[in-house]
Design a protein around this motif. Structure first.
Motif, PDB file in Angstrom:
ATOM      1  N   THR A  96       0.823  -1.201   0.000  1.00  0.00           N
ATOM      2  CA  THR A  96       0.000   0.000   0.000  1.00  0.00           C
ATOM      3  C   THR A  96       0.864   1.261   0.000  1.00  0.00           C
ATOM      4  O   THR A  96       0.475   2.288  -0.525  1.00  0.00           O
ATOM      5  CB  THR A  96      -0.927   0.018   1.225  1.00  0.00           C
ATOM      6  N   SER A  97       2.042   1.158   0.614  1.00  0.00           N
ATOM      7  CA  SER A  97       2.852   2.356   0.754  1.00  0.00           C
ATOM      8  C   SER A  97       3.983   2.380  -0.265  1.00  0.00           C
ATOM      9  O   SER A  97       5.127   2.114   0.046  1.00  0.00           O
ATOM     10  CB  SER A  97       3.425   2.437   2.166  1.00  0.00           C
ATOM     11  N   GLY A  98       3.626   2.659  -1.484  1.00  0.00           N
ATOM     12  CA  GLY A  98       4.653   2.794  -2.513  1.00  0.00           C
ATOM     13  C   GLY A  98       5.129   1.469  -3.044  1.00  0.00           C
ATOM     14  O   GLY A  98       4.833   0.413  -2.490  1.00  0.00           O
ATOM     15  N   ASN A  99       5.906   1.503  -4.123  1.00  0.00           N
ATOM     16  CA  ASN A  99       6.339   0.251  -4.729  1.00  0.00           C
ATOM     17  C   ASN A  99       7.823   0.004  -4.498  1.00  0.00           C
ATOM     18  O   ASN A  99       8.536  -0.505  -5.334  1.00  0.00           O
ATOM     19  CB  ASN A  99       6.000   0.231  -6.227  1.00  0.00           C
ATOM     20  N   ASP A 100       8.279   0.406  -3.324  1.00  0.00           N
ATOM     21  CA  ASP A 100       9.650   0.196  -2.923  1.00  0.00           C
ATOM     22  C   ASP A 100       9.852  -1.296  -2.646  1.00  0.00           C
ATOM     23  O   ASP A 100       9.127  -1.880  -1.864  1.00  0.00           O
ATOM     24  CB  ASP A 100       9.860   0.974  -1.622  1.00  0.00           C
ATOM     25  N   THR A 101      10.842  -1.914  -3.288  1.00  0.00           N
ATOM     26  CA  THR A 101      11.075  -3.330  -2.997  1.00  0.00           C
ATOM     27  C   THR A 101      12.533  -3.576  -2.630  1.00  0.00           C
ATOM     28  O   THR A 101      13.414  -2.789  -2.960  1.00  0.00           O
ATOM     29  CB  THR A 101      10.740  -4.217  -4.209  1.00  0.00           C
ATOM     30  N   LEU A 102      12.737  -4.704  -1.962  1.00  0.00           N
ATOM     31  CA  LEU A 102      14.072  -5.112  -1.570  1.00  0.00           C
ATOM     32  C   LEU A 102      14.195  -6.593  -1.902  1.00  0.00           C
ATOM     33  O   LEU A 102      13.365  -7.396  -1.485  1.00  0.00           O
ATOM     34  CB  LEU A 102      14.264  -4.895  -0.066  1.00  0.00           C
ATOM     35  N   THR A 103      15.217  -6.952  -2.660  1.00  0.00           N
ATOM     36  CA  THR A 103      15.378  -8.353  -3.029  1.00  0.00           C
ATOM     37  C   THR A 103      16.470  -8.987  -2.166  1.00  0.00           C
ATOM     38  O   THR A 103      17.611  -8.537  -2.173  1.00  0.00           O
ATOM     39  CB  THR A 103      15.745  -8.482  -4.513  1.00  0.00           C
ATOM     40  N   VAL A 104      16.069  -9.996  -1.422  1.00  0.00           N
ATOM     41  CA  VAL A 104      17.000 -10.668  -0.521  1.00  0.00           C
ATOM     42  C   VAL A 104      17.313 -12.048  -1.095  1.00  0.00           C
ATOM     43  O   VAL A 104      16.413 -12.789  -1.460  1.00  0.00           O
ATOM     44  CB  VAL A 104      16.394 -10.810   0.893  1.00  0.00           C
ATOM     45  N   PHE A 105      18.606 -12.366  -1.175  1.00  0.00           N
ATOM     46  CA  PHE A 105      19.050 -13.650  -1.730  1.00  0.00           C
ATOM     47  C   PHE A 105      19.745 -14.411  -0.607  1.00  0.00           C
ATOM     48  O   PHE A 105      20.842 -14.055  -0.187  1.00  0.00           O
ATOM     49  CB  PHE A 105      20.023 -13.357  -2.872  1.00  0.00           C
ATOM     50  N   ASN A 106      19.065 -15.435  -0.087  1.00  0.00           N
ATOM     51  CA  ASN A 106      19.566 -16.109   1.105  1.00  0.00           C
ATOM     52  C   ASN A 106      19.543 -17.622   0.915  1.00  0.00           C
ATOM     53  O   ASN A 106      18.927 -18.131  -0.011  1.00  0.00           O
ATOM     54  CB  ASN A 106      18.678 -15.711   2.290  1.00  0.00           C
ATOM     55  N   TRP A 107      20.226 -18.330   1.806  1.00  0.00           N
ATOM     56  CA  TRP A 107      20.171 -19.798   1.815  1.00  0.00           C
ATOM     57  C   TRP A 107      18.738 -20.233   2.086  1.00  0.00           C
ATOM     58  O   TRP A 107      17.976 -19.515   2.735  1.00  0.00           O
ATOM     59  CB  TRP A 107      21.055 -20.349   2.925  1.00  0.00           C
ATOM     60  N   GLY A 108      18.390 -21.442   1.609  1.00  0.00           N
ATOM     61  CA  GLY A 108      17.059 -21.968   1.882  1.00  0.00           C
ATOM     62  C   GLY A 108      16.862 -22.197   3.375  1.00  0.00           C
ATOM     63  O   GLY A 108      17.810 -22.561   4.074  1.00  0.00           O
ATOM     64  N   ILE A 114      25.997 -44.326   7.642  1.00  0.00           N
ATOM     65  CA  ILE A 114      26.396 -42.920   7.689  1.00  0.00           C
ATOM     66  C   ILE A 114      25.914 -42.162   6.453  1.00  0.00           C
ATOM     67  O   ILE A 114      26.036 -42.645   5.329  1.00  0.00           O
ATOM     68  CB  ILE A 114      27.935 -42.802   7.782  1.00  0.00           C
ATOM     69  N   LEU A 115      25.366 -40.979   6.687  1.00  0.00           N
ATOM     70  CA  LEU A 115      25.042 -40.076   5.589  1.00  0.00           C
ATOM     71  C   LEU A 115      26.073 -38.948   5.594  1.00  0.00           C
ATOM     72  O   LEU A 115      26.413 -38.413   6.646  1.00  0.00           O
ATOM     73  CB  LEU A 115      23.654 -39.468   5.771  1.00  0.00           C
ATOM     74  N   LEU A 116      26.566 -38.589   4.403  1.00  0.00           N
ATOM     75  CA  LEU A 116      27.492 -37.469   4.307  1.00  0.00           C
ATOM     76  C   LEU A 116      26.823 -36.349   3.531  1.00  0.00           C
ATOM     77  O   LEU A 116      26.001 -36.591   2.656  1.00  0.00           O
ATOM     78  CB  LEU A 116      28.770 -37.878   3.568  1.00  0.00           C
ATOM     79  N   VAL A 117      27.207 -35.122   3.858  1.00  0.00           N
ATOM     80  CA  VAL A 117      26.676 -34.001   3.107  1.00  0.00           C
ATOM     81  C   VAL A 117      27.470 -33.890   1.802  1.00  0.00           C
ATOM     82  O   VAL A 117      28.661 -34.191   1.762  1.00  0.00           O
ATOM     83  CB  VAL A 117      26.750 -32.723   3.963  1.00  0.00           C
ATOM     84  N   ASP A 118      26.794 -33.517   0.721  1.00  0.00           N
ATOM     85  CA  ASP A 118      27.415 -33.529  -0.603  1.00  0.00           C
ATOM     86  C   ASP A 118      28.214 -32.242  -0.832  1.00  0.00           C
ATOM     87  O   ASP A 118      27.843 -31.396  -1.622  1.00  0.00           O
ATOM     88  CB  ASP A 118      26.326 -33.679  -1.678  1.00  0.00           C
ATOM     89  N   GLY A 119      29.323 -32.112  -0.124  1.00  0.00           N
ATOM     90  CA  GLY A 119      30.163 -30.932  -0.308  1.00  0.00           C
ATOM     91  C   GLY A 119      31.623 -31.353  -0.291  1.00  0.00           C
ATOM     92  O   GLY A 119      32.080 -32.016   0.636  1.00  0.00           O
ATOM     93  N   ILE A 163      25.371 -40.051  -0.002  1.00  0.00           N
ATOM     94  CA  ILE A 163      25.882 -38.689   0.060  1.00  0.00           C
ATOM     95  C   ILE A 163      24.755 -37.795  -0.439  1.00  0.00           C
ATOM     96  O   ILE A 163      24.346 -37.902  -1.584  1.00  0.00           O
ATOM     97  CB  ILE A 163      27.138 -38.539  -0.818  1.00  0.00           C
ATOM     98  N   VAL A 164      24.225 -36.957   0.431  1.00  0.00           N
ATOM     99  CA  VAL A 164      22.980 -36.260   0.098  1.00  0.00           C
ATOM    100  C   VAL A 164      23.096 -34.756   0.352  1.00  0.00           C
ATOM    101  O   VAL A 164      24.083 -34.278   0.890  1.00  0.00           O
ATOM    102  CB  VAL A 164      21.813 -36.826   0.925  1.00  0.00           C
ATOM    103  N   GLY A 165      22.057 -34.040  -0.018  1.00  0.00           N
ATOM    104  CA  GLY A 165      22.010 -32.596   0.220  1.00  0.00           C
ATOM    105  C   GLY A 165      21.083 -32.263   1.369  1.00  0.00           C
ATOM    106  O   GLY A 165      21.108 -32.927   2.407  1.00  0.00           O
ATOM    107  N   ASP A 166      20.218 -31.264   1.148  1.00  0.00           N
ATOM    108  CA  ASP A 166      19.306 -30.824   2.203  1.00  0.00           C
ATOM    109  C   ASP A 166      18.374 -31.927   2.697  1.00  0.00           C
ATOM    110  O   ASP A 166      17.804 -31.812   3.775  1.00  0.00           O
ATOM    111  CB  ASP A 166      18.437 -29.666   1.686  1.00  0.00           C
ATOM    112  N   GLU A 167      18.219 -32.990   1.901  1.00  0.00           N
ATOM    113  CA  GLU A 167      17.297 -34.062   2.294  1.00  0.00           C
ATOM    114  C   GLU A 167      17.757 -34.742   3.577  1.00  0.00           C
ATOM    115  O   GLU A 167      17.001 -35.470   4.199  1.00  0.00           O
ATOM    116  CB  GLU A 167      17.182 -35.161   1.236  1.00  0.00           C
TER     117      GLU A 167
END
Lengths: 357, 272
Positions: free
Chosen positions: A31-43, A170-175, A216-220
């Protein structure tokens, strides 16, 4: 043909209706103007209530986008065409971004809440004087485990992972850096080594872990360990905190040989559109109540001293997530190894993954 | 006059092809000859053929072959039965509907279904079989991939079978051929083109699968797709990533050439 035209018109109509709908929703929201801010963050890395609060307080509309690796984020910002006002990279990536002149210098006068930050997390080697970045969260890499399955083993040493009892558990993170680093640490080497012999030994040692590795998995991993799919995981501390919140049997340990200590900081990329808004956002997140609320929600450790003091005792006194100096002294921060060495780490990790079976 | 206006209509398409097919492929080829320092080099290629990537290539092909093979032996009979059902379009639709759902969602569903405490193991338990490790195995990887690719295999086969003139089958039977002989000598050869199209549609994407390798196979299966993703997103060694991509493109082109119907143009003219 007639059918085709009819179908085409239906689709066009649906698109138009949806577009109008989206437009309507957008205009009724800001409602108060079309000012926007784009935030790019980890999930999964912010309490979304804070975003709403920020919008209400400032009238700036937040567009929130997520990434799942430093490298993916860096690639997107490097390529241009994006107008992220805030990004949250880790320390070695900040180093790289400063080197490539991708970041804007911060105006500390607009960030009075910086005084709440713990000096231990300020003025670090990757960004002297915090000219470009403000600490957001910090944490460690360690082992999350389920004592009801693993028994007496307390995982105070990386060697415990090599225990024959834990076949296929054992599960390992894929990094590449996390897992190569773990192996290097278990051999007593630095996780920033550039020594080919040490790296080869680390890869060799990883291969001997193969029988114990389930995947070896990610966020799962959060879901898999939370559901008791596997009793042991090598993972970042905050992920572990999330799992422990879901599944109370779990515990977390930072092995004694050492491990990785990391920092994620807020930065303003060169391509930013709303620089004032970005400063307002950083200052907003530094507000002690907001920092505490965010830390409680996300589960990682806050670098905000005043915010830390507001946390419930059971979180603040938890040595697993706020380790004392005796432990942090043994931890290492990732260096920016340079492109060639990073490729080499990844190559070794890829080879290990191929040999896994 | 007519050909002129026809050529005009070709302009948007030509532009599309140039911008979004030819230009990107050229870029990828260009990058494959660029080293980390940005100079011209053949190192990416020598590296590709002398290191673990070769092994990776072999295993990618093996899995792509398995996926195509199982998709085919499931799809052909299914398509055959479909053409014989009363409401074939409805049944076909039911088979295609799952492909409208995002692939990641379907893959995530399988994480639950195949889990240690998932429905499959619960079923095994009620039958008196102890829980099995299903996730993170070759089996689950091939199973889920086949599941995802089946619609792409069924559609072309179904179309070929549907177009088959039933009088040919009747004639074959009238002349004394058994149903197996009819299938082998009449039905299958006449639908071979559909089978080929289906195999291409499955084999080529299967070569470069990557999300499923991590989610369902837990990186126990690694394909060239995984390696490309890693080089572009993690190591940022675009040269090496591009080299693998160019190799895949080349292999796909060869496959298309070998399995493609080179006489099609001629045959069509004859029919007209």
């Amino acid at each position: 043909m007639k059918q085709l035209i009819r179908m085409f018109s239906v689709v066009t109509l649906a698109v138009v209706v949806l577009l109008i709908g989206v437009n309507y929703l957008n205009s009724s929201q800001s409602t108060s103007g079309n000012d926007t801010l784009t935030v790019f963050n980890w999930g999964d890395y912010i309490d979304e209530d804070l975003l709403t609060e920020f919008e209400e307080e400032t009238g700036i509309r937040v567009i929130y986008e997520t990434f799942d690796s430093n490298e993916a984020m860096l690639t997107k910002i490097e390529q241009g065409g994006t107008t992220y006002d805030i990004a949250v990279p880790s320390e070695y990536t900040i180093d790289k971004m400063i080197e490539q002149e991708l970041l804007l210098e911060l105006d500390h006068a607009q960030l009075p809440n910086m005084e709440h930050l713990n000096p231990d997390f300020m003025d670090l080697s990757f960004d002297p004087g915090n000219a470009y970045s403000i600490p957001y969260f910090w944490g460690t890499v360690g082992i999350v485990y389920n004592p009801t399955v693993t028994g007496d083993v307390d995982f105070s040493s990386w060697d415990d992972l090599w225990n024959e009892e834990f076949e296929n558990e054992i599960l390992l993170v894929d990094g590449a850096r996390e897992i190569m680093g773990m192996s290097l640490n278990s051999l007593g080497y630095s996780l920033n080594t550039k020594d080919q012999i040490e790296l080869a030994a680390a890869q060799e040692r990883l291969l001997t872990l193969s029988p114990n590795i389930k995947a070896i998995v990610g966020d799962e991993m959060k879901m898999l360990i939370g559901n008791n799919e596997a009793p042991i995981g090598v993972v970042w501390s905050g992920e572990a905190a999330d799992m422990m919140f879901e599944n109370e049997d779990l515990d977390y340990a930072i092995p004694e040989e050492g491990s990785n200590l990391w920092f994620d900081n807020m930065v303003v990329p060169k391509t930013a559109d709303n620089i004032d808004g970005a400063h307002q956002f950083i200052n907003f997140m530094l507000e002690p109540e907001h920092a505490a609320q965010n830390a409680e929600y996300v589960g990682y450790s806050t670098p905000n001293q005043s915010g830390f003091e507001l946390l419930p005792a059971e979180i603040a006194e938890d040595e697993r997530f706020y380790p004392d100096e005796e432990i942090t002294d043994r931890l290492e921060v990732y260096d920016n190894l340079g492109q060639e060495m990073l490729s080499y780490y990844n190559e070794l990790f890829l080879e290990f993954k191929i040999e896994l079976r | 006059m007519e050909t002129k206006s026809r050529n005009l209509f070709l302009i948007p398409y030509a532009f599309w092809i140039l911008l979004f097919v030819i230009a990107p492929v050229m870029l990828v080829v260009f990058f494959s000859f660029r080293g980390l320092d940005g100079g011209f080099t053949l190192e990416n290629w020598t590296h590709f053929f002398t290191s673990t990537y070769f092994q990776l290539t072999l295993s990618s092909f093996w899995y792509a072959f398995l996926i195509t093979f199982f998709a085919l032996i499931i799809s052909y009979p299914t398509a055959l039965i479909l053409t014989k059902t009363k409401h074939k379009q409805l049944w076909l639709l039911l088979i295609i509907v799952p492909s409208w759902i995002n692939i990641l969602l379907k893959v995530y569903a399988f994480l639950g279904i195949f889990g240690t405490y998932g429905p499959v193991n619960a079923l095994l338990n009620t039958m008196g079989i102890s829980s099995q490790q299903i996730l993170f195995t070759d089996f689950s990887f091939v199973f889920v991939s086949v599941y995802i690719f089946i619609p792409f295999m069924i559609l072309p086969i179904f179309n070929a079978l549907d177009k088959l003139n039933p009088t040919l089958v009747d004639a074959s039977r009238d002349l004394g051929a058994s149903s197996w002989e009819t299938f082998r000598q009449v039905i299958f050869p006449l639908t071979a083109r559909g089978v080929k199209a289906g195999c291409q549609l499955v084999f080529i994407p299967a070569l470069s699968l990557f999300m499923i390798t991590r989610l369902i196979a837990g990186n126990q299966v690694i394909t060239l797709g995984t390696a490309i993703e890693q080089h572009f997103l993690v190591t940022q060694d675009w040269g090496m990533g591009s080299t693998i991509a160019v190799f895949l493109i080349a292999v796909m082109a060869v496959i298309m050439f070998l399995t493609g119907d080179r006489k099609r143009g001629l045959a069509n003219e004859k029919n007209v």
